[in-house]
Design a protein around this motif. Structure first.
Motif, PDB file in Angstrom:
ATOM      1  N   ILE A   1     -16.331   1.350  43.553  1.00 22.89           N
ATOM      2  CA  ILE A   1     -16.732   1.206  44.942  1.00 22.89           C
ATOM      3  C   ILE A   1     -15.617   0.457  45.669  1.00 22.89           C
ATOM      4  O   ILE A   1     -15.225  -0.635  45.258  1.00 22.89           O
ATOM      5  CB  ILE A   1     -18.057   0.433  45.096  1.00 22.89           C
ATOM      6  N   VAL A   2     -15.104   1.048  46.725  1.00 22.78           N
ATOM      7  CA  VAL A   2     -14.101   0.389  47.571  1.00 22.78           C
ATOM      8  C   VAL A   2     -14.683   0.301  48.969  1.00 22.78           C
ATOM      9  O   VAL A   2     -15.103   1.317  49.536  1.00 22.78           O
ATOM     10  CB  VAL A   2     -12.775   1.174  47.585  1.00 22.78           C
ATOM     11  N   ARG A   3     -14.702  -0.890  49.557  1.00 22.29           N
ATOM     12  CA  ARG A   3     -15.358  -1.056  50.844  1.00 22.29           C
ATOM     13  C   ARG A   3     -14.780  -2.242  51.615  1.00 22.29           C
ATOM     14  O   ARG A   3     -14.120  -3.121  51.053  1.00 22.29           O
ATOM     15  CB  ARG A   3     -16.857  -1.279  50.648  1.00 22.29           C
ATOM     16  N   GLY A   4     -15.044  -2.231  52.919  1.00 22.84           N
ATOM     17  CA  GLY A   4     -14.740  -3.381  53.749  1.00 22.84           C
ATOM     18  C   GLY A   4     -15.887  -4.377  53.690  1.00 22.84           C
ATOM     19  O   GLY A   4     -16.894  -4.162  53.015  1.00 22.84           O
ATOM     20  N   ASN A   5     -15.749  -5.460  54.436  1.00 23.27           N
ATOM     21  CA  ASN A   5     -16.764  -6.515  54.355  1.00 23.27           C
ATOM     22  C   ASN A   5     -16.902  -7.180  55.725  1.00 23.27           C
ATOM     23  O   ASN A   5     -16.138  -8.076  56.084  1.00 23.27           O
ATOM     24  CB  ASN A   5     -16.364  -7.540  53.298  1.00 23.27           C
ATOM     25  N   ILE A   6     -17.877  -6.716  56.495  1.00 21.10           N
ATOM     26  CA  ILE A   6     -18.065  -7.275  57.831  1.00 21.10           C
ATOM     27  C   ILE A   6     -18.659  -8.674  57.781  1.00 21.10           C
ATOM     28  O   ILE A   6     -18.666  -9.398  58.786  1.00 21.10           O
ATOM     29  CB  ILE A   6     -18.952  -6.337  58.682  1.00 21.10           C
ATOM     30  N   TYR A   7     -19.138  -9.080  56.624  1.00 17.96           N
ATOM     31  CA  TYR A   7     -19.755 -10.403  56.496  1.00 17.96           C
ATOM     32  C   TYR A   7     -18.752 -11.478  56.089  1.00 17.96           C
ATOM     33  O   TYR A   7     -19.141 -12.584  55.717  1.00 17.96           O
ATOM     34  CB  TYR A   7     -20.902 -10.335  55.490  1.00 17.96           C
ATOM     35  N   LEU A   8     -17.483 -11.167  56.164  1.00 14.88           N
ATOM     36  CA  LEU A   8     -16.459 -12.170  55.895  1.00 14.88           C
ATOM     37  C   LEU A   8     -16.572 -13.335  56.876  1.00 14.88           C
ATOM     38  O   LEU A   8     -16.789 -13.137  58.074  1.00 14.88           O
ATOM     39  CB  LEU A   8     -15.069 -11.559  56.017  1.00 14.88           C
ATOM     40  N   GLU A   9     -16.434 -14.532  56.362  1.00 20.26           N
ATOM     41  CA  GLU A   9     -16.317 -15.708  57.219  1.00 20.26           C
ATOM     42  C   GLU A   9     -14.869 -15.818  57.700  1.00 20.26           C
ATOM     43  O   GLU A   9     -13.944 -15.442  56.980  1.00 20.26           O
ATOM     44  CB  GLU A   9     -16.696 -16.974  56.456  1.00 20.26           C
ATOM     45  N   PRO A  10     -14.638 -16.303  58.899  1.00 24.19           N
ATOM     46  CA  PRO A  10     -13.248 -16.548  59.302  1.00 24.19           C
ATOM     47  C   PRO A  10     -12.644 -17.661  58.463  1.00 24.19           C
ATOM     48  O   PRO A  10     -13.368 -18.511  57.912  1.00 24.19           O
ATOM     49  CB  PRO A  10     -13.375 -16.965  60.771  1.00 24.19           C
ATOM     50  N   THR A  11     -11.338 -17.658  58.351  1.00 24.59           N
ATOM     51  CA  THR A  11     -10.646 -18.750  57.674  1.00 24.59           C
ATOM     52  C   THR A  11     -10.587 -19.941  58.623  1.00 24.59           C
ATOM     53  O   THR A  11     -10.138 -19.812  59.767  1.00 24.59           O
ATOM     54  CB  THR A  11      -9.227 -18.324  57.278  1.00 24.59           C
ATOM     55  N   TYR A  12     -11.046 -21.107  58.156  1.00 20.51           N
ATOM     56  CA  TYR A  12     -11.021 -22.325  58.975  1.00 20.51           C
ATOM     57  C   TYR A  12      -9.936 -23.268  58.468  1.00 20.51           C
ATOM     58  O   TYR A  12      -9.622 -23.308  57.278  1.00 20.51           O
ATOM     59  CB  TYR A  12     -12.374 -23.026  58.938  1.00 20.51           C
ATOM     60  N   SER A  13      -9.410 -24.045  59.398  1.00 19.18           N
ATOM     61  CA  SER A  13      -8.369 -24.998  59.042  1.00 19.18           C
ATOM     62  C   SER A  13      -8.582 -26.293  59.805  1.00 19.18           C
ATOM     63  O   SER A  13      -8.736 -26.296  61.035  1.00 19.18           O
ATOM     64  CB  SER A  13      -6.987 -24.431  59.380  1.00 19.18           C
ATOM     65  N   ASN A  14      -8.613 -27.399  59.085  1.00 17.78           N
ATOM     66  CA  ASN A  14      -8.562 -28.725  59.684  1.00 17.78           C
ATOM     67  C   ASN A  14      -7.100 -29.154  59.692  1.00 17.78           C
ATOM     68  O   ASN A  14      -6.490 -29.339  58.629  1.00 17.78           O
ATOM     69  CB  ASN A  14      -9.412 -29.718  58.887  1.00 17.78           C
ATOM     70  N   ASN A  15      -6.544 -29.305  60.886  1.00 15.58           N
ATOM     71  CA  ASN A  15      -5.106 -29.523  61.050  1.00 15.58           C
ATOM     72  C   ASN A  15      -4.817 -30.958  61.456  1.00 15.58           C
ATOM     73  O   ASN A  15      -5.430 -31.487  62.396  1.00 15.58           O
ATOM     74  CB  ASN A  15      -4.548 -28.586  62.128  1.00 15.58           C
ATOM     75  N   PHE A  16      -3.863 -31.568  60.774  1.00 12.98           N
ATOM     76  CA  PHE A  16      -3.413 -32.919  61.094  1.00 12.98           C
ATOM     77  C   PHE A  16      -1.915 -32.862  61.380  1.00 12.98           C
ATOM     78  O   PHE A  16      -1.130 -32.406  60.543  1.00 12.98           O
ATOM     79  CB  PHE A  16      -3.695 -33.870  59.930  1.00 12.98           C
ATOM     80  N   ASP A  17      -1.524 -33.320  62.565  1.00 14.59           N
ATOM     81  CA  ASP A  17      -0.127 -33.247  62.988  1.00 14.59           C
ATOM     82  C   ASP A  17       0.332 -34.595  63.523  1.00 14.59           C
ATOM     83  O   ASP A  17      -0.404 -35.271  64.259  1.00 14.59           O
ATOM     84  CB  ASP A  17       0.051 -32.209  64.097  1.00 14.59           C
ATOM     85  N   PHE A  18       1.556 -34.956  63.173  1.00 15.20           N
ATOM     86  CA  PHE A  18       2.198 -36.136  63.751  1.00 15.20           C
ATOM     87  C   PHE A  18       3.619 -35.750  64.123  1.00 15.20           C
ATOM     88  O   PHE A  18       4.338 -35.132  63.335  1.00 15.20           O
ATOM     89  CB  PHE A  18       2.222 -37.310  62.781  1.00 15.20           C
ATOM     90  N   MET A  19       4.022 -36.101  65.343  1.00 14.39           N
ATOM     91  CA  MET A  19       5.353 -35.744  65.830  1.00 14.39           C
ATOM     92  C   MET A  19       5.949 -36.891  66.631  1.00 14.39           C
ATOM     93  O   MET A  19       5.271 -37.491  67.472  1.00 14.39           O
ATOM     94  CB  MET A  19       5.275 -34.492  66.711  1.00 14.39           C
ATOM     95  N   GLY A  20       7.212 -37.179  66.348  1.00 13.50           N
ATOM     96  CA  GLY A  20       7.968 -38.144  67.136  1.00 13.50           C
ATOM     97  C   GLY A  20       9.064 -37.438  67.905  1.00 13.50           C
ATOM     98  O   GLY A  20       9.752 -36.563  67.352  1.00 13.50           O
ATOM     99  N   GLU A  21       9.232 -37.796  69.190  1.00 11.75           N
ATOM    100  CA  GLU A  21      10.220 -37.133  70.043  1.00 11.75           C
ATOM    101  C   GLU A  21      11.045 -38.201  70.769  1.00 11.75           C
ATOM    102  O   GLU A  21      10.495 -39.042  71.484  1.00 11.75           O
ATOM    103  CB  GLU A  21       9.538 -36.248  71.089  1.00 11.75           C
ATOM    104  N   TYR A  22      12.363 -38.166  70.572  1.00 12.94           N
ATOM    105  CA  TYR A  22      13.239 -39.081  71.293  1.00 12.94           C
ATOM    106  C   TYR A  22      14.132 -38.253  72.222  1.00 12.94           C
ATOM    107  O   TYR A  22      14.860 -37.363  71.778  1.00 12.94           O
ATOM    108  CB  TYR A  22      14.112 -39.903  70.352  1.00 12.94           C
ATOM    109  N   TYR A  23      14.081 -38.555  73.532  1.00 12.70           N
ATOM    110  CA  TYR A  23      14.803 -37.794  74.536  1.00 12.70           C
ATOM    111  C   TYR A  23      16.067 -38.562  74.954  1.00 12.70           C
ATOM    112  O   TYR A  23      15.985 -39.706  75.415  1.00 12.70           O
ATOM    113  CB  TYR A  23      13.917 -37.535  75.752  1.00 12.70           C
ATOM    114  N   PHE A  24      17.216 -37.916  74.778  1.00 11.44           N
ATOM    115  CA  PHE A  24      18.480 -38.533  75.164  1.00 11.44           C
ATOM    116  C   PHE A  24      18.627 -38.553  76.679  1.00 11.44           C
ATOM    117  O   PHE A  24      18.106 -37.688  77.387  1.00 11.44           O
ATOM    118  CB  PHE A  24      19.659 -37.764  74.546  1.00 11.44           C
TER     119      PHE A  24
END
Length: 976
Positions: A744-767
């Motif tokens: 049996i080969v089939r699609g799956n409409i009951y798939l959950e979306p992929t979720y992501s908890n994102n943590f970002d840190f950025m430092g910016e020094y402007y000349f």
């Protein structure tokens, strides 16, 4: 769907009427945004507000900082240089206007009580004669300033690119322009950028937007399966872009399906002054040895005392292309099943039109319209020699076809301010369509439906240098006593030369593809500003989408070789081969001794005319909705997304600011396809319809700390997601009872979306002298990753092997990025005119995937779990550029590196398909003869870097392609 959009149009009309009525009610509130002297309007409320526009000698300055001296009350200019400063106390106030690379300016303003004050145009000047000269000449520096100022003022973690910077890069489509940004790489098709990848994440995890709406997709992957949500960006000319915003950590007012990042292309609307420019370019693709032409026109103006602005632009880009390619297919024991030598020659044509219009009756109201149309045509011909070692056969296939992609759409919207600027209402309604399909070949006599035509001629052959049991190997897989071939010199070793006259017609294929997505979107945003340090924003968005997918084709097997008179290749007109500059000259043309002259591509329509196809020796199969073998590739889908968000923007003192809030998106899916069942009793096709819905709650928090005027520290937590690809949701189910075990080969409409908890840190020094040093880290905790799963289940006492997409448990992606953009002004003499830009991104990831092995004694399939990299995720991404600018002359050498990435999980790790590392170098230079006329040269792919896929080991290639150098010379004339 049509009813929904009709309602949105009614809403738009009502908003326009409301704006007009409100304008009349405000009477004297008609001061233009570009007035030289400031003016005062009628009373608006208890407090006053200040409006205006910040420019330099060339035009508006987005991202300028405006504040009232001695207070924390401040704002920034938008993309058009406009600003509105609310909650202003009556009396004499001092405005402070600052912009990176310019002198800070103070402006005294007498603010009456309960009035709106329009200070008109504020023109900033550079900080020195040298800088002033560069700015006035309109070089790279001035555009770099715009991008850095927008980035600096943003509370979110983002990258920005302005239109003039794009114009100075050797890039002619949207994907190739964006690859210059920090942390960005691209996937190419025939040497041309097509899909954007952010921080090495899979293509499907990156959201591509046009003016804030997701761009419709027509095909999803380079193999034309049409299954993903990715939009092909080679159809989108870079000349149509005003700004590009890359958000690596999104805010609640943005669409939430963006795990890797969100790339927003902002198209042109209206200029600040009369504009007319012409661009003409001519060059050559050195692989195809054929020309490249480029032309574009931009015209815009403001009339009616600046209240009405418009801009129209058109572009035409015609480029020849060529590709030399060899591909290898392996058997399970790593012996070579076949070797394919493919020589491609083609022509791509992109024609685009963009229009923008805005009506600004007064400082509190604006109504705008945008529309675009772009048509992409890819005419491709290919000659393919295939040496089938397992079948002791050699074949030659010729194919020719045109694939077209058309995208068009429009939007209408408005911005309105009430209650002395404390309450802002923004609204927008839009629709976009994207359609892909085959088109009729030029000068074709074929009267049937448009199709991609292929014809294959073959002959039995005998191969030398094979093992006693008939296998051929590479040197890395060669058994004892056998000498294998080097991966870049895989020879067929024919026992005797093959002549053209030996090749007989085997089969023909007429392939027709069709794909379409239609989107209707309505959006409403409300912003409340109760004080000068707090802003509350909320809104909603509704999108309804319809998609259609299908690829019918007709297969003609010619039986003449066994049952009647054969058709030889020499019965038709042939053409010399190899053409377009030789074949695989990069590896010393190792196949010149086995290449044959194919039939001319003009002979393909002759093979497919009705008289020829009526030959009784043809066995014909139509692969369409009525054929069980192909019914599963036809499906339609409807998706409705309702979203709402709330976010607050809080400033604490003059050093700390934050954005907090959440977004909720509810998705409803309904897909229709076909179920196919095959058994001893025959085959059966039945319609299938499935539906599903899910909700996504997405909290977000951004914190920005500014210790001083040159340093930003940004911290963000965001929750985002990625919906399943269209092909994964396809409800088709194919059941076969003729295999062991049954499948049996089939699609799956009951798939959950992929979720992501994102943590970002950025430092910016402007000349101070325009530049940036940045660095940061990121971590993504992933849940519900989608993969192709194989399982076994007993149904009614029958064992079935089931293949379908499923959600895995968890995974992660983490990394860091650093970047620098710096003009080397500290060096002596002419060296001070040099500058460098460089950025590097490192990313690593893990996900759990099933691993299937077979017990050698019982034959039982054993399923275990393996930890692998996330597909299409590159560990290393690097961009670098060295540029020079002085007295109107600018030159730039830019390099882009993308590390290897896992492309397909198939079988065991030794069988995995990998995308090999790739490093390309481009060059551009221009000379500005005067303020109106500029000459330029652009060269791409100086290193002639190949595209490579390999299986398990880098010395076991699956696909290797070379594209050679391409270049263009041109002029840009700004008439006014």
């Amino acid at each position: 769907m049509k009813t929904t959009f009709r309602l949105l149009n009614y809403l738009a009309i009502l908003m326009v009427l409301f704006a007009s009525a409100y304008t009349k009610a405000q009477g004297t509130q008609s001061a233009t945004l570009i007035a030289t002297n400031y003016s005062v309007s009628d009373p608006l409320g208890d407090e006053s507000e200040i409006i205006g526009i910040v420019t330099d000698e060339l035009g508006p300055l987005p991202g300028a900082n405006i504040s009232i001296k001695g207070t924390n009350n401040g704002t920034t200019t938008d993309f058009n240089g406009n600003f509105t400063l609310t909650h202003v106390n009556a009396g004499n106030q001092t405005l402070i206007i600052s912009y990176l690379g310019y002198e800070t300016q103070e402006l005294e303003v007498n603010v009456p009580k309960s009035k709106q004050v329009n200070v008109g145009k504020i023109v900033l000047s550079a900080g020195s004669e040298k800088l002033n000269e560069i700015v006035i000449n309109g070089g790279y520096r001035s555009q770099q300033q715009k991008a850095l100022n927008i980035k600096k003022q943003s509370l979110a973690i983002m990258e920005v690119m302005a239109s003039d910077v794009i114009g100075k890069l050797p890039d002619r489509n949207a994907a190739e322009a964006v690859q210059r940004m920090q942390g960005v790489s691209i996937e190419r098709d025939q040497g041309e950028g097509r899909y954007v990848i952010v921080r090495g994440t899979p293509i499907a995890w990156n959201s591509t937007l046009i003016n804030g709406d997701r761009m419709p997709a027509t095909e999803g992957t380079s193999d034309n399966t049409g299954g993903t949500r990715a939009a092909p960006l080679d159809i989108f000319p870079s000349e149509m872009i005003e700004f590009v915003q890359l958000s690596k950590a999104i805010t609640p007012d943005m669409e939430g399906d963006a795990i890797g990042g969100s790339v927003n292309f902002i198209t042109r609307t209206a200029p600040s002054k009369k504009t007319l420019s012409v661009n003409l370019g001519y060059g050559e693709n050195f692989q195809a040895q054929k020309p490249i032409q480029n032309a574009s026109l931009v015209y815009g103006d403001r009339v009616a005392d600046g209240k009405i602005g418009f801009m129209v632009s058109g572009t035409y880009w015609n480029r020849s292309w060529g590709t030399d390619n060899y591909e290898v297919v392996y058997n399970d024991n790593f012996s070579l099943n076949n070797l394919q030598l493919r020589d491609y020659l083609g022509k791509r044509t992109t024609a685009g039109f963009n229009a923008g219009f805005e009506y600004v009756p007064n400082a509190n109201n604006k109504v705008y319209f945008r529309g675009l149309y772009t048509d992409f045509q890819d005419e491709e011909s290919a000659v393919e020699h295939t040496f089938s070692f397992t079948d002791s056969e050699m074949s030659l296939r010729v194919r020719h076809g045109i694939t077209g992609i058309t995208m068009y759409g429009s939007e209408i919207g408005g911005n309105h301010k009430f209650a002395n600027g404390k309450l802002n209402l923004d609204w927008r309604a839009s629709t976009y369509d994207a359609e892909m399909g085959n088109r009729r070949l030029p000068n074709s006599e074929n009267t049937g439906d448009p199709a991609y035509l292929m014809a294959t001629f073959s002959t039995p052959v005998t191969y030398n240098n094979v093992t006693s049991d008939g296998y051929k190997f590479l040197d890395i897989d060669a058994p004892a006593g056998y000498t294998g071939d080097h991966y870049d010199n895989i020879q067929p070793y024919l026992a005797s030369p093959v002549q053209n006259s030996q090749l007989q017609l085997d089969n023909q294929l007429a392939y027709k593809s069709y794909s379409k997505e239609t989107d209707y979107v309505g959006q409403l945003d409300l912003t409340y500003i109760p004080s000068d340090n707090f802003k509350l924003k909320m809104g909603g968005k509704y999108k309804t989408m319809k998609l259609e997918r299908g690829a019918p084709y007709s297969y003609y097997l010619y039986l003449g070789g066994n049952y009647g008179a054969p058709i030889h290749m020499t019965d038709y007109e042939t053409t010399g081969f190899p053409y377009n500059g030789g074949f695989l000259t990069e590896i010393d043309s190792p196949y010149d001794n086995v290449l044959l002259d194919p039939i001319n591509k003009s002979q393909l329509p002759v093979l497919f005319d009705q008289e020829t196809l009526e030959n009784p020796m043809y066995y014909h199969i139509n692969f369409n909705k009525e054929n069980p073998a192909s019914a599963g590739s036809f499906y339609t889908g409807n998706e409705d997304v309702a979203a709402a968000y709330v976010m607050g923007d809080l400033t604490i003192g003059d050093k700390l600011a934050l954005i907090g809030g959440f977004r909720y998106e509810h998705t409803y899916l309904k897909y229709k396809g076909y179920g196919v069942s095959t058994s001893d009793e025959g085959e059966e096709i039945n319609p299938i319809e499935n539906s599903n819905d899910f909700g996504s709650f997405l909290p977000m928090l951004h914190v920005k700390y500014m210790p001083n005027d040159h340093l930003n520290l940004k911290l963000a937590y965001t929750k985002t997601f990625a919906r399943a690809n269209f092909s994964d949701l396809n409800p088709t189910e194919t059941i076969s009872l003729l295999t062991v075990p049954s499948t049996i080969v089939r699609g799956n409409i009951y798939l959950e979306p992929t979720y992501s908890n994102n943590f970002d840190f950025m430092g910016e020094y402007y000349f101070k002298d325009v530049g940036l040093l940045s660095g940061g880290v990121f971590y993504k905790s992933l849940k519900n990753l989608i993969y192709s799963a194989r399982s076994y289940e007993t149904i009614d006492s029958e064992l079935f092997q089931i293949t379908e997409p499923k959600n895995s448990e968890e995974g992660w992606l983490a990394g860091f990025e650093v970047g620098i953009s710096k003009r080397l002004t500290f060096l002596p003499g002419f060296l001070s005119n040099f500058g460098v830009e460089a950025n590097y991104t490192f990313a690593d990831s893990e996900m759990n995937v099933p691993l299937y092995t077979t017990d050698e004694n019982t034959g039982e399939i054993i399923v275990t779990t393996a930890t692998e990299k996330i597909p299409n995720q590159s560990k290393h991404i690097f961009n670098s550029a060295l540029f020079y600018e002085s007295n109107g002359f600018t030159a730039r050498v830019a390099g882009n590196y993308k590390g290897e990435s896992l492309a397909v999980v198939q079988g065991n790790p030794e069988n995995y398909r990998w995308y090999d590392k790739n490093f390309t170098v481009d060059f551009s230079a221009s000379y500005k003869l005067n303020p109106k006329l500029r000459f330029y040269v652009e060269l791409n792919n100086l290193t002639n870097a190949p595209l490579r896929y390999y299986q398990g080991n880098t010395n076991r290639p699956e696909q290797t392609e070379y594209y050679a150098l391409r270049g263009i010379l041109g002029i840009n004339y700004n008439i006014f």
